[in-house]
Write an enzyme that holds these catalytic residues in place. Structure first.
Site, PDB file in Angstrom:
ATOM      1  N   ASP A  11       0.937  -1.277  -0.010  1.00  0.00           N
ATOM      2  CA  ASP A  11      -0.086  -0.035   0.120  1.00  0.00           C
ATOM      3  C   ASP A  11       0.680   1.262   0.082  1.00  0.00           C
ATOM      4  O   ASP A  11       1.692   1.365   0.852  1.00  0.00           O
ATOM      5  CB  ASP A  11      -0.843   0.104   1.225  1.00  0.00           C
ATOM      6  CG  ASP A  11      -2.161  -1.131   1.199  1.00  0.00           C
ATOM      7  OD1 ASP A  11      -2.060  -1.693   0.227  1.00  0.00           O
ATOM      8  OD2 ASP A  11      -2.734  -1.016   2.157  1.00  0.00           O
ATOM      9  N   ASP A 130     -13.560  -6.820  -5.193  1.00  0.00           N
ATOM     10  CA  ASP A 130     -13.738  -6.950  -3.789  1.00  0.00           C
ATOM     11  C   ASP A 130     -15.103  -7.690  -3.618  1.00  0.00           C
ATOM     12  O   ASP A 130     -16.114  -7.240  -3.959  1.00  0.00           O
ATOM     13  CB  ASP A 130     -13.764  -5.597  -3.098  1.00  0.00           C
ATOM     14  CG  ASP A 130     -12.434  -5.041  -3.326  1.00  0.00           C
ATOM     15  OD1 ASP A 130     -11.535  -5.517  -3.277  1.00  0.00           O
ATOM     16  OD2 ASP A 130     -12.453  -3.671  -3.111  1.00  0.00           O
TER      17      ASP A 130
END
Lengths: 252, 186
Positions: A11, A130
């Site tokens: 990230d 997702d």
């Protein structure tokens, strides 16, 4: 024999790796290029960068990051997070990314998948999904906006549609499993890999060594993504690959 | 001087990065005189065959590359750049390539229990001794493609087994092709 891929995920916020990374011997723990180089040394097969920068300088920061990484790390790089247009894809590919992952923007504008595939080839367009199990309807729902917004899409159907539209790979995160360290969502990946014939990367839930062999064996996926188990040195990529070799899974 | 041929295709920068990293003197250009005065040429390529051929034609590079090949300048085509070395491709209709090696580019069959695109690290198996390919025997390289080359065995130095035998390194005299990405196989 194509090797199964082990893929650390980083990230990145304003050019720095955000979530803690504290495995050994790094001079600068938050520097993406440094961390990428360390993972290359460990034998990572690919890296995924998720841009979580929330400000206006977003594009510039991630592009500079990818340029830096690509000048010293020679393995496939996928970048996702906030990609909304073919121009966004182009600037990342020019910076040295090999693939761009689209998620929410593809949900609201599926034509983006086709536009990217036509311009750069399907191999450059990864559809990130997702997914979350819906017990009431007995199906996997698709969530957008970083998992905050439920969409009317069924994950398996959306995966099929995405491939028809031109996606060359699927990166599918199980929201039920993410962060639990209880193993990958085998049922989800089995259903997905039966539905499509492009590579599928599993994400979410990895906690132990044997989780990898399980998702490759039973989920039939092509790559397994993990973040914290690698970042915190709980597992090394060497450990994972040694275990996979023992289990008869082809690795590099 | 190694020239990476610049025709606005995806991965030129990564090829240049790799050459810079290795300390190889290189330039990125589409100028015919620079190309014809190089010690070696690299033809990169990502994306669809037809678009790449169109991009080469727009820059009038097809005859330049053919002349370079005839002059004996070593040419390395990478991925789509390798496929461009052949006679023609059937990707999005039929289109002519550079015709430097006999053969054509066809889709990877998707009914053999393999996934398409062929994406990831695969193991090279040498079929012919050649200093260019020997070091790759038994080694994994990074592939990403949905089409592959069909050519005479004499042109194939190594292959990968993916339901079909996919040539991973080809060579005809000074013209060489890598189906994989050496610049991503570090």
């Amino acid at each position: 024999m194509l090797a199964k891929r082990i893929i650390p995920c980083l990230d990145v916020d304003h050019g720095r790796v955000k979530k803690g990374v504290n495995f050994i011997n790094l001079k600068d723990v938050g520097d993406p290029a440094e961390i990428a180089a360390a993972y290359q040394k460990q034998g990572a097969d690919e890296l995924v960068f998720l841009d979580i920068t929330a400000t206006n300088e977003k594009r510039k920061a991630i592009i500079e990051t990818i340029e830096k990484v690509a000048s010293r790390v020679f393995m496939p790089l996928t970048v996702g997070g906030g990609i909304h247009s073919v121009d966004d894809m182009q600037s990342l590919l020019k910076a040295g990314a090999d693939k761009t992952a689209v998620n929410s923007a593809a949900v609201s504008n599926p034509a983006l998948i086709t536009a990217g595939a036509e311009k750069f080839g399907s191999q450059c367009v990864v559809l990130a999904i997702d997914a979350k199990w819906n017990a009431a309807s007995q199906q996997y729902d698709v969530y957008a906006n970083g998992g905050r917004k439920q969409t009317p899409l069924n994950a398996i159907e959306w995966a099929k549609r995405g491939v028809e539209l031109g996606a060359g790979e699927l990166l599918v995160t199980s929201m039920d499993k993410d962060g639990t360290k209880s193993g990958y969502d085998i049922d989800l990946y089995r259903k997905l890999t039966e539905a499509v014939n492009v590579p599928v990367i599993a994400s979410g839930g990895c906690g132990q060594l044997q989780d990898f062999a399980e998702v490759f064996d039973q989920g039939n996926v092509d790559g397994a993504l993990a973040a914290s188990v690698f970042h915190f040195g709980e597992l090394t990529i060497e450990d994972v690959k040694a275990d996979l070799r023992k289990a008869g899974v082809a690795v590099r | 001087m190694i020239t990476v041929i610049d025709y606005d295709t995806g991965n030129t920068r990564n090829v240049k990065n790799a050459l810079d990293f290795l300390g190889v003197e290189n330039q990125l250009t589409s100028k015919p005189t620079d190309i014809l005065n190089s010690d070696g040429l690299i033809l990169p390529g990502v994306g669809a065959f037809k678009k790449a051929v169109d991009a080469l034609n727009e820059r009038k590079l097809v005859p330049v590359i053919q002349q370079a090949a005839n002059q004996g300048i070593p040419i390395l085509g990478i991925c789509l750049g390798m496929q461009l070395l052949f006679d023609k491709s059937y990707e999005f209709g039929e289109s002519d390539g550079l015709g430097l090696i006999d053969g054509e580019v066809v889709p990877i069959p998707d009914n053999l229990g393999v996934k398409v695109p062929h994406m990831g690290w695969d193991k090279n198996i040498s079929v012919k001794a050649d200093p260019l390919a020997d070091g790759f025997d038994g080694q994994f390289s990074y592939f990403v493609h949905s089409y592959y080359v069909k050519t005479a065995e004499k042109n194939i130095l190594s292959f990968v087994d993916y339901g079909v035998k996919i040539p991973s390194i080809v060579r005809r005299r000074n013209v060489i092709g890598f189906q994989f990405h050496p610049e991503k196989s570090g």
